[in-house]
Each structure stands twice: as C-alpha cells, then as structure tokens.
Design a protein around this motif. Structure first.
Motif, PDB file in Angstrom:
ATOM      1  N   ASN A  69       0.832  -1.205   0.000  1.00 54.68           N
ATOM      2  CA  ASN A  69       0.000   0.000   0.000  1.00 54.68           C
ATOM      3  C   ASN A  69       0.865   1.252   0.000  1.00 54.68           C
ATOM      4  O   ASN A  69       0.582   2.221  -0.718  1.00 54.68           O
ATOM      5  N   LEU A  70       1.924   1.245   0.783  1.00 54.41           N
ATOM      6  CA  LEU A  70       2.809   2.407   0.841  1.00 54.41           C
ATOM      7  C   LEU A  70       3.504   2.659  -0.491  1.00 54.41           C
ATOM      8  O   LEU A  70       3.833   3.806  -0.820  1.00 54.41           O
ATOM      9  N   LEU A  71       3.727   1.588  -1.248  1.00 51.42           N
ATOM     10  CA  LEU A  71       4.494   1.705  -2.487  1.00 51.42           C
ATOM     11  C   LEU A  71       3.619   1.768  -3.733  1.00 51.42           C
ATOM     12  O   LEU A  71       4.148   1.783  -4.850  1.00 51.42           O
ATOM     13  N   GLN A  72       2.295   1.816  -3.580  1.00 52.42           N
ATOM     14  CA  GLN A  72       1.461   1.830  -4.780  1.00 52.42           C
ATOM     15  C   GLN A  72       1.711   3.085  -5.595  1.00 52.42           C
ATOM     16  O   GLN A  72       2.061   4.142  -5.079  1.00 52.42           O
ATOM     17  N   ARG A  73       1.528   2.951  -6.897  1.00 53.14           N
ATOM     18  CA  ARG A  73       1.824   4.031  -7.827  1.00 53.14           C
ATOM     19  C   ARG A  73       0.576   4.880  -8.068  1.00 53.14           C
ATOM     20  O   ARG A  73      -0.544   4.469  -7.807  1.00 53.14           O
ATOM     21  N   THR A  74       0.779   6.055  -8.617  1.00 53.24           N
ATOM     22  CA  THR A  74      -0.329   6.959  -8.891  1.00 53.24           C
ATOM     23  C   THR A  74      -1.312   6.349  -9.895  1.00 53.24           C
ATOM     24  O   THR A  74      -0.937   5.529 -10.728  1.00 53.24           O
ATOM     25  N   ARG A  75      -2.570   6.755  -9.784  1.00 50.54           N
ATOM     26  CA  ARG A  75      -3.589   6.316 -10.742  1.00 50.54           C
ATOM     27  C   ARG A  75      -3.828   7.355 -11.826  1.00 50.54           C
ATOM     28  O   ARG A  75      -4.847   7.324 -12.509  1.00 50.54           O
ATOM     29  N   CYS A  76      -2.914   8.270 -12.035  1.00 49.95           N
ATOM     30  CA  CYS A  76      -3.036   9.242 -13.128  1.00 49.95           C
ATOM     31  C   CYS A  76      -3.189   8.507 -14.451  1.00 49.95           C
ATOM     32  O   CYS A  76      -2.429   7.583 -14.767  1.00 49.95           O
ATOM     33  N   GLY A  77      -4.172   8.910 -15.256  1.00 52.13           N
ATOM     34  CA  GLY A  77      -4.448   8.239 -16.511  1.00 52.13           C
ATOM     35  C   GLY A  77      -3.295   8.291 -17.493  1.00 52.13           C
ATOM     36  O   GLY A  77      -3.108   7.363 -18.297  1.00 52.13           O
ATOM     37  N   TYR A  78      -2.497   9.340 -17.456  1.00 51.32           N
ATOM     38  CA  TYR A  78      -1.363   9.440 -18.368  1.00 51.32           C
ATOM     39  C   TYR A  78      -0.232   8.509 -17.932  1.00 51.32           C
ATOM     40  O   TYR A  78       0.485   7.968 -18.772  1.00 51.32           O
ATOM     41  N   PHE A  79      -0.087   8.307 -16.642  1.00 46.75           N
ATOM     42  CA  PHE A  79       0.917   7.374 -16.143  1.00 46.75           C
ATOM     43  C   PHE A  79       0.589   5.938 -16.541  1.00 46.75           C
ATOM     44  O   PHE A  79       1.471   5.163 -16.913  1.00 46.75           O
ATOM     45  N   THR A  80      -0.682   5.587 -16.469  1.00 46.88           N
ATOM     46  CA  THR A  80      -1.069   4.203 -16.741  1.00 46.88           C
ATOM     47  C   THR A  80      -1.294   3.920 -18.231  1.00 46.88           C
ATOM     48  O   THR A  80      -1.544   2.774 -18.595  1.00 46.88           O
ATOM     49  N   ASP A  81      -1.189   4.931 -19.065  1.00 47.77           N
ATOM     50  CA  ASP A  81      -1.353   4.766 -20.510  1.00 47.77           C
ATOM     51  C   ASP A  81       0.029   4.814 -21.157  1.00 47.77           C
ATOM     52  O   ASP A  81       0.630   5.880 -21.296  1.00 47.77           O
ATOM     53  N   ILE A  82       0.553   3.658 -21.569  1.00 49.65           N
ATOM     54  CA  ILE A  82       1.931   3.624 -22.065  1.00 49.65           C
ATOM     55  C   ILE A  82       2.081   4.303 -23.424  1.00 49.65           C
ATOM     56  O   ILE A  82       3.205   4.487 -23.896  1.00 49.65           O
ATOM     57  N   THR A  83       0.977   4.696 -24.062  1.00 45.27           N
ATOM     58  CA  THR A  83       1.076   5.430 -25.323  1.00 45.27           C
ATOM     59  C   THR A  83       1.224   6.928 -25.095  1.00 45.27           C
ATOM     60  O   THR A  83       1.483   7.668 -26.056  1.00 45.27           O
ATOM     61  N   ALA A  84       1.059   7.377 -23.844  1.00 44.10           N
ATOM     62  CA  ALA A  84       1.129   8.804 -23.529  1.00 44.10           C
ATOM     63  C   ALA A  84       2.479   9.136 -22.900  1.00 44.10           C
ATOM     64  O   ALA A  84       3.078   8.297 -22.223  1.00 44.10           O
TER      65      ALA A  84
END
Length: 330
Positions: A112-127
């Motif tokens: 939980n402490l190390l989870q990554r952001t849920r920003c849509g640009y972060f999770t979209d590898i085409t962006a």
C-alpha cells in the motif's frame, strides 16, 4: 504481459539477497497494484520475488505503547485489529475506505505504501509521462487534471498519491522499517516520500533493493480521538478527490493537541503542519478551524480544472474538526 521469472523468499535476508542489484526485480506482496501495472505494460519486471510467506504478518504493541505493523499484514487484518481500532481509529477507517473487502484481503501494508499513482497518463503507455519515462513531459498540465495535485506539485508532474492508509499513518508520525543490502534502516513517513521536483520518477527514499519489513506507530494519545473522511466521485469504492485524517484533543473549549494530514492533494500524503500550528492553543470553534484550513491551503497552486479542491478541503477540515469537537463534548 512480459515474461518474468519468479522466486519465493523464505526469510528477509534471503529476499534482499535474491533482489541483488537488478533494478528490474520487484517484490511481490498482494500484487493488487503491481500485477495491474504489469498487465498494462507500465511495470515490466524481469523477476518477481514473492514475500508473502515471510514472518512479517503480525501486529504487536511496542514497549512504549505504540504499535508495530508487519509489512505483509493485509489491509483487512489491519482494519479489523482491535488495538488499531481503539488507539488509531482514523487508520482503521482509512483502510476501510480504501478498497473492497476482496482487495483488502489481498493488499498488504508494505505494498500500500508503495502503490503508484492512478493518473491516466501514467497508466497509458502510449502517452508521455515524466514519472514513467523521465523527460517525456507531463500532458496532465494541459489535459485532464481535475483530480490532480494542488500542493507540492511541479511542472514535471501533478499526479497525486492514491493511498488512504498512508494519509492516516502520516498524521500519526509513522516510521517505515526496511532491510537493505547493507543492513536494516528506518525512515519517518514524512521523509519516506520524495518531493516531486524535476525527478518525479524517484518516488521514495528507500535504498535500491530494500524490502519494507514493517511500520511503527508511536504512542499518540490524541489519535484515539481521530477520524478519516474521504470524498470521492461515486459512492462505491473509488480513489479520493480529497481526504482528511484528523485527530483533536479539546479541553475546556481549547485545542490542546491536533494532527491533520490531507490526501489526494499532492504527490504524497500531506501533513498539515501549518494548520496544526494554528489549532493548538486556540479556541475550538469554526473560526479557528477555518483559519487553520486557510493557513494550510495558502500554498495551494491549483490548475484550471482542479481549483474546486481548495474549497473542498477547506470545508472538509472545518466539518471534521467540528464533528470531533462535538464528539469530545459528549
């Protein structure tokens, strides 16, 4: 998903040794965030080291009256633990607000402490994304940023940290313990997460190859009178658009102690130290609570589409501190 190797660790030292110096290795706890990111291609580890069977799943009282929480304790067990509920109710409430029961039964404290952001640009590898590919840019600045940071951001990244649990831990001065290749160490949680600056891809101060082994909560008497409040865009489980962990000790109408941390407003859980300074020693009333919120939010730098968070957080602080004051008078 990229093919990867898999090994199961039997002890902490062995887990750290297995990691070695390979930056493409990851520790696997519950996997509720890591595996999702592997499916989308954001995380592409060469190897996973399964730590779920390590002896790090206990919650124990410390000699000074605090709690030590093992890194593989599940979120479900953390929220249900009687001493967590009694001494740090805001922490239990934060965990319950964070996800469904199924996820809580898999997710771990360390993960939980190390989870990554849920920003849509972060999770979209085409962006493009500076957090995922340093130097590629931050499209959220001109694009969809309605749920992004208003505090502590930079032109390189405006994403927010998604953890509810970490917000409550921050309010109560938690300390993260780890085992690194050169031995054990610890980091206060307010030093664990790095400022964004121009290196948003560097998220924590953990040494390379270090394994989180647990979290210690010091004795914080005011924490027994605490609450966690999460605001989200839908009633079912969702990430916060704003949250607050608050604890208040009021005697004879005066605030004697206070702890506040804000969530979903910065790249890390945001300890509201300016607000705490306004509160302590002041009358426990709406005027003081509003002044405390304003003191903390004076540093806010909202983007064109997330300015609503300033008013939301101000109202949240006033409402929850008022509720805590009313509860203490009963």
């Amino acid at each position: 998903m990229r093919e990867f190797g898999y090994q199961r660790a039997s002890d902490v030292a062995g887990a750290v040794a297995l990691f070695g110096a390979d930056p493409d290795t990851r520790f696997l706890g519950g996997g509720t965030n890591l595996v999702d990111l592997m499916k989308t291609g954001v995380e592409r580890p060469n190897r996973l080291i399964d730590i779920r069977e390590l002896p790090l799943d206990e919650i124990e009282s410390t000699p000074d009256g605090g709690l030590r929480i093992g890194a593989t304790v599940t979120n479900g067990d953390l929220a249900a633990h009687p001493e967590v509920r009694r001494r740090y109710p805001a922490l239990a409430q934060a965990v319950l607000a964070g996800a469904s029961g199924q996820l809580r039964n898999m997710a771990t404290v360390g993960g939980n402490l190390l989870q990554r952001t849920r920003c849509g640009y972060f999770t979209d590898i085409t962006a493009p994304c500076n957090k995922r590919v340093p130097g590629s840019g931050c499209p959220a600045l001109e694009g969809d940023h309605h749920n992004h940071a208003i505090l502590g951001a930079s032109d390189h990244c405006v994403a927010v940290h998604p953890s509810d649990m970490a917000v409550a831990l921050t309010a109560f001065d938690a300390v993260v313990h780890y085992e690194a290749p050169d031995g054990p160490g610890e980091l206060p949680l307010d030093e664990f997460y790095l400022p964004v600056g121009d290196t948003p891809h560097l998220e924590t101060a953990l040494p390379v190859g270090a394994l989180i082994t647990g979290v210690t909560l010091p004795p914080v008497p005011v924490a027994a009178r605490s609450r966690y409040r999460k605001v989200r865009e839908r009633a079912s489980y969702a990430f916060a658009i704003g949250s607050l962990a608050a604890a208040l000790d009021v005697r004879d109408g005066v605030v004697r102690d206070a702890r506040l941390a804000l969530g979903a407003v910065a790249s890390r859980p945001w300890r509201a130290l300016a607000a705490e300074r306004v509160l302590i020693g002041a009358p426990a009333d709406a005027t003081t609570f509003a002044a405390a919120a304003d003191a903390e939010l004076a540093a806010a730098r909202p983007l064109p589409h997330n300015g609503y968070k300033v008013a939301l957080m101000r109202n949240l602080v006033v409402a929850e501190l008022t509720r805590l004051t009313e509860e203490s008078a009963r």
